[in-house]
Design a protein around this motif. Structure first.
Motif, PDB file in Angstrom:
ATOM      1  N   LEU A  51       0.834  -1.205   0.000  1.00 56.80           N
ATOM      2  CA  LEU A  51       0.000   0.000   0.000  1.00 56.80           C
ATOM      3  C   LEU A  51       0.866   1.251   0.000  1.00 56.80           C
ATOM      4  CD1 LEU A  51      -2.648  -1.004   2.720  1.00 56.80           C
ATOM      5  CD2 LEU A  51      -2.746  -1.398   0.268  1.00 56.80           C
TER       6      LEU A  51
ATOM      7  N   PRO B 272      -0.513   4.976   0.221  1.00 58.11           N
ATOM      8  CA  PRO B 272      -1.662   5.899   0.188  1.00 58.11           C
ATOM      9  C   PRO B 272      -1.389   7.201  -0.575  1.00 58.11           C
ATOM     10  CG  PRO B 272      -1.385   4.979   2.374  1.00 58.11           C
ATOM     11  CD  PRO B 272      -0.190   4.540   1.592  1.00 58.11           C
TER      12      PRO B 272
ATOM     13  N   LYS C 180      -1.399   3.293  -5.967  1.00 60.44           N
ATOM     14  CA  LYS C 180      -1.608   3.338  -4.513  1.00 60.44           C
ATOM     15  C   LYS C 180      -1.649   1.939  -3.902  1.00 60.44           C
ATOM     16  CE  LYS C 180      -3.901   7.798  -4.317  1.00 60.44           C
ATOM     17  NZ  LYS C 180      -5.083   8.558  -3.959  1.00 60.44           N
TER      18      LYS C 180
ATOM     19  N   LEU D 186      -6.977   1.168   1.541  1.00 60.58           N
ATOM     20  CA  LEU D 186      -5.969   2.224   1.706  1.00 60.58           C
ATOM     21  C   LEU D 186      -6.048   2.888   3.079  1.00 60.58           C
ATOM     22  CD1 LEU D 186      -6.060   3.748  -1.859  1.00 60.58           C
ATOM     23  CD2 LEU D 186      -4.043   2.838  -0.729  1.00 60.58           C
TER      24      LEU D 186
END
Lengths: 104, 152
Positions: free
Chosen positions: B83, B85, B99, B135
């Motif tokens: 991940l 973000p 992302k 996320l």
């Protein structure tokens, strides 16, 4: 026979990549390029071998590896005698149980 | 297909750092290396991943990336979730930042084993609500929960 297997393996790998690309990109230009590459390889392969490949493909992989004398398609042990004859070119590299092409 | 059997907290990388494609892939491979029995040869797997990426990109239009490769160096089918973000540039030729990156290792003796997972993840990646939930995960366990409850 043995010379067609590397081409069939290449075709199989390319068709798997094509399947992946269709999942991720749908009908984008990248996918069309891969389709053309598959067609180019198909033209180089003998029609009987290709027909057999397509028939096997309907049930999964057509060209498989052997690990520890085991066909990775049907998971049956291939007798040593058969393997020796395949390696020496006296027998076609085809699994005696499931009929898949074998990568020696 | 349920993703539950393939996701675990030790295979989630939160806050991926930007870098070259190779650097990002190395960050994603780290959990597999730590586990010990998933990858036989790290360099070979990395090379196979980059070769596959050069063949046809695995980055979807929304930036979600699915780097994967059939490799002799992979012992078992495996999935790592990364991940970022704030978004990172995974593919140089793709404008979108990524992302979420899903790394899939595919053993060469089972070259189509990953197709159902890829289908499931691609469907997941089109669901913006679930992506936002993923996320928003603050811990690997929260990320696993979002993926494990998905029944795509």
């Amino acid at each position: 026979m043995s010379e067609v297997i590397p081409l069939l393996e290449k075709l199989q790998n390319l068709e798997i990549t094509l399947n992946e690309a269709e999942i991720l990109h749908g009908d984008r230009p990248e996918v069309d390029d891969l389709k053309k590459k598959c067609q180019d390889i198909r033209r180089q392969i003998d029609t009987d071998a290709l027909a057999r490949y397509d028939r096997l493909s309907r049930h999964g992989l057509s060209v498989v590896k052997i690990i520890n004398d085991m066909c990775m398609g049907c998971h049956m042990i291939i007798p040593k005698g058969d393997l020796n004859r395949m390696t020496s070119g006296k027998e076609d590299a085809i699994c005696p149980n499931c009929g898949r092409y074998l990568i020696l | 297909m349920k993703l539950k059997p393939f996701v675990s907290a030790d295979k989630v990388v939160l806050n991926l750092e930007s870098g070259s494609q190779g650097d990002i892939l190395k960050q994603l491979m780290l959990p597999l290396v730590k586990v010990g029995n998933m990858i036989a040869n790290e360099e070979e797997f990395l090379s196979d991943l980059i070769t596959r990426e050069n063949e046809v990109t695995t980055v979807m239009e929304n930036g979600i990336a699915f780097p994967h490769a059939r490799s002799e160096a992979v012992n078992r089918l495996c999935l790592v979730v990364g991940l970022a973000p704030d978004g990172i540039q995974f593919s140089p030729e793709k404008g979108n930042t990524s992302k979420v990156i899903f790394l899939i290792g595919v053993p060469s003796f089972a070259p189509t084993a990953h197709i159902p997972i890829l289908q499931s993840l691609a469907t997941f990646a089109k669901d913006e609500v679930r992506l936002e939930k993923l996320l928003a995960a603050k811990t690997p366990a929260q990320a696993v929960k979002v993926l494990a409850t998905y029944k795509g």
